[in-house]
Design a protein around this motif. Structure first.
Motif, PDB file in Angstrom:
ATOM      1  N   LEU A 138       0.705  -1.243  -0.046  1.00 24.65           N
ATOM      2  CA  LEU A 138      -0.004  -0.046   0.012  1.00 24.65           C
ATOM      3  C   LEU A 138       0.829   1.225  -0.038  1.00 24.65           C
ATOM      4  CD1 LEU A 138      -2.767   1.403   0.265  1.00 24.65           C
ATOM      5  CD2 LEU A 138      -2.447   1.202   2.664  1.00 24.65           C
ATOM      6  N   THR A 139       1.981   1.199   0.807  1.00 26.57           N
ATOM      7  CA  THR A 139       2.780   2.665   0.858  1.00 26.57           C
ATOM      8  C   THR A 139       3.498   2.572  -0.363  1.00 26.57           C
ATOM      9  OG1 THR A 139       3.124   1.997   3.311  1.00 26.57           O
ATOM     10  CG2 THR A 139       4.764   3.393   2.282  1.00 26.57           C
ATOM     11  N   ALA A 140       4.015   1.476  -0.916  1.00 27.77           N
ATOM     12  CA  ALA A 140       4.986   1.586  -2.288  1.00 27.77           C
ATOM     13  C   ALA A 140       3.661   1.957  -3.127  1.00 27.77           C
ATOM     14  CB  ALA A 140       5.427   0.070  -2.520  1.00 27.77           C
ATOM     15  N   SER A 141       2.569   1.600  -3.455  1.00 21.20           N
ATOM     16  CA  SER A 141       1.874   2.141  -4.376  1.00 21.20           C
ATOM     17  C   SER A 141       1.249   3.405  -4.300  1.00 21.20           C
ATOM     18  CB  SER A 141       0.286   1.199  -4.501  1.00 21.20           C
ATOM     19  OG  SER A 141      -0.306   1.316  -3.275  1.00 21.20           O
ATOM     20  N   ILE A 142       1.043   3.967  -3.071  1.00 21.87           N
ATOM     21  CA  ILE A 142       0.914   5.351  -2.891  1.00 21.87           C
ATOM     22  C   ILE A 142       1.968   6.374  -3.152  1.00 21.87           C
ATOM     23  CG2 ILE A 142       0.485   7.085  -1.041  1.00 21.87           C
ATOM     24  CD1 ILE A 142      -1.382   4.995   0.443  1.00 21.87           C
ATOM     25  N   ALA A 143       3.135   5.983  -2.934  1.00 22.92           N
ATOM     26  CA  ALA A 143       4.339   6.531  -3.328  1.00 22.92           C
ATOM     27  C   ALA A 143       4.494   6.841  -4.970  1.00 22.92           C
ATOM     28  CB  ALA A 143       5.607   5.972  -2.553  1.00 22.92           C
ATOM     29  N   THR A 144       4.350   5.598  -5.605  1.00 25.56           N
ATOM     30  CA  THR A 144       4.448   5.383  -6.972  1.00 25.56           C
ATOM     31  C   THR A 144       3.548   6.302  -7.582  1.00 25.56           C
ATOM     32  OG1 THR A 144       5.103   3.084  -6.692  1.00 25.56           O
ATOM     33  CG2 THR A 144       4.445   3.872  -9.053  1.00 25.56           C
ATOM     34  N   GLU A 145       2.177   6.485  -7.117  1.00 27.28           N
ATOM     35  CA  GLU A 145       1.072   7.058  -7.585  1.00 27.28           C
ATOM     36  C   GLU A 145       1.556   8.728  -7.436  1.00 27.28           C
ATOM     37  OE1 GLU A 145      -2.501   7.469  -9.812  1.00 27.28           O
ATOM     38  OE2 GLU A 145      -1.361   5.590  -9.153  1.00 27.28           O
ATOM     39  N   LEU A 146       1.949   9.207  -6.345  1.00 25.10           N
ATOM     40  CA  LEU A 146       2.287  10.512  -6.209  1.00 25.10           C
ATOM     41  C   LEU A 146       3.443  10.919  -6.952  1.00 25.10           C
ATOM     42  CD1 LEU A 146       2.016  10.632  -2.167  1.00 25.10           C
ATOM     43  CD2 LEU A 146       0.533  11.607  -3.911  1.00 25.10           C
ATOM     44  N   THR A 147       4.445   9.921  -7.137  1.00 23.62           N
ATOM     45  CA  THR A 147       5.636  10.128  -7.796  1.00 23.62           C
ATOM     46  C   THR A 147       5.196  10.504  -9.528  1.00 23.62           C
ATOM     47  OG1 THR A 147       7.051   8.953  -6.638  1.00 23.62           O
ATOM     48  CG2 THR A 147       7.782   9.639  -8.741  1.00 23.62           C
ATOM     49  N   ASN A 148       4.264   9.565  -9.977  1.00 21.68           N
ATOM     50  CA  ASN A 148       3.926   9.594 -11.327  1.00 21.68           C
ATOM     51  C   ASN A 148       2.850  11.121 -11.515  1.00 21.68           C
ATOM     52  OD1 ASN A 148       4.691   7.393 -11.994  1.00 21.68           O
ATOM     53  ND2 ASN A 148       3.132   6.081 -11.384  1.00 21.68           N
ATOM     54  N   ALA A 149       2.224  11.335 -10.361  1.00 25.28           N
ATOM     55  CA  ALA A 149       1.400  12.530 -10.442  1.00 25.28           C
ATOM     56  C   ALA A 149       2.203  14.048 -10.550  1.00 25.28           C
ATOM     57  CB  ALA A 149       0.537  12.513  -9.311  1.00 25.28           C
ATOM     58  N   ALA A 150       3.377  13.860  -9.621  1.00 25.67           N
ATOM     59  CA  ALA A 150       4.309  14.998  -9.907  1.00 25.67           C
ATOM     60  C   ALA A 150       4.984  14.940 -11.241  1.00 25.67           C
ATOM     61  CB  ALA A 150       5.392  14.668  -8.696  1.00 25.67           C
ATOM     62  N   ILE A 151       5.242  13.974 -11.804  1.00 26.41           N
ATOM     63  CA  ILE A 151       6.074  13.874 -13.022  1.00 26.41           C
ATOM     64  C   ILE A 151       5.070  14.322 -14.108  1.00 26.41           C
ATOM     65  CG2 ILE A 151       6.785  12.175 -14.924  1.00 26.41           C
ATOM     66  CD1 ILE A 151       7.946  10.645 -12.733  1.00 26.41           C
TER      67      ILE A 151
END
Length: 339
Positions: free
Chosen positions: A98-111
């Motif tokens: 869950l933590t990794a998926s949230i971090a990935t989603e936030l990173t993708n959103a920032a990019i």
């Protein structure tokens, strides 16, 4: 059966959510939390005072899978300890996912945001569309005027190219085709208070102005109440832009021509006017508080109250410079002032 567009958007958004890793990770987390708590409660209840209610069991599993481990509640039975040994690695794995998926989603959103592929959340903002060089000059002047006046306006720049490196950091960028309705909506044109449409970098002047007129029509259809400011390169295209729905149309060529001609008879006048405009000293103010008063009275009142110099009145789009002293201010008039 016809499904409204708004319903389709909601359904598409819901579909994206249900297909995301975060959604499945969250479901797994809730299953481990509540099913694990139920198992511990059924095993330990009546044998362990720490599990005297279901909430305490949920609390125990939560502090276990998050590795907090306060130690305030612990299993007493062998079966409870065995079940807890299963909950620990499974819960930690789910939490990590869950933590990794949230971090990935936030990173993708920032990019995506840095590249301009996102959808703005702004409203009542200023949208600037057009050639990057022209747009950057306009945006920088707007920011200067904001700083001088102490006002805050959200600015968004839209272009189908890459984000300009010199774009101010507090200006949002949306990459998209200005002639695509969905991209205009991503830029919040339908919610903007002001839309500035500048010519594109076309070799042919007529083509550049035709694109401006077409874009005015698209923006006006999406936002009937927006204040649309457009620039055309050919003075002859000014009427077309106004008919298309622009609120204000500026023709750089005609403005420059008038300035040059006046400079012949009034040397230095162009420098004075440019300085006044650049400093933001020239502006309009509503005249609602002065309706029914004579122009000379208004001049004196505003000079004493605000220290502004009133030089004219704007009525029905017509500028009346230095009207007579007995000229009466009417409802809907604006005052042309030098601050």
């Amino acid at each position: 059966m016809v499904i409204p567009i708004t319903v389709l958007r909601i359904l598409r958004r819901f579909r994206r959510i249900t297909r995301s890793v975060i959604f499945y990770s969250l479901i797994l987390f809730l299953i481990v939390l509540f099913v694990g708590a139920l198992a511990m409660y059924l095993i330990e209840h009546g044998k362990n005072p720490g599990f005297n209610n279901y909430f305490n069991a949920v609390w125990f599993v939560m502090e276990t899978i998050t590795t907090v481990g306060y130690g305030d509640i612990v299993p007493n039975t062998y079966l409870g300890k065995i079940v807890d040994m299963v909950i620990m690695p499974v819960g930690i794995a789910v939490i990590s996912l869950l933590t990794a998926s949230i971090a990935t989603e936030l990173t993708n959103a920032a990019i995506a945001r840095s590249m301009g592929h996102h959808t703005t959340s702004k409203g009542r903002h200023v949208v600037v569309i057009g050639d990057a060089d022209r747009a950057l000059r306009v945006i920088n002047v707007i920011i200067e005027l904001m700083n001088r006046r102490g006002e805050l306006i959200d600015i968004l720049y839209m272009n189908d190219g890459d984000k300009p490196p010199s774009l101010p950091t507090d200006v949002e960028f949306i990459r998209g085709d200005p002639f695509n309705t969905n991209d205009l909506i991503r830029a919040g044109v339908n919610k903007a208070s002001t839309v500035i449409i500048l010519p594109f970098s076309d070799a042919d002047v007529r083509t550049a102005d035709a694109k401006v007129v077409l874009l005015i029509m698209s923006v006006r259809k999406l936002n009937p109440s927006a204040y649309i400011i457009a620039e055309v390169l050919n003075e002859a295209d000014r009427d077309y832009a106004l008919r298309a729905g622009a609120t204000s149309v500026i023709s750089l060529g005609s403005f420059t021509t008038v300035m040059i001609a006046n400079e012949v008879f009034n040397r230095g006048l162009s420098s004075v006017l440019i300085n006044i405009i650049n400093k933001g000293d020239l502006g309009l103010m509503e005249a609602n508080d002065y309706v029914g008063k004579r122009f000379i009275e208004v001049v004196q009142l505003i000079k004493s109250e605000l220290n502004y110099l009133v030089i004219g009145v704007v009525r029905d789009g017509e500028v009346i410079l230095n009207p007579g002293n007995d000229f009466v201010i009417q409802s809907g008039d604006s005052l042309l002032v030098i601050r």
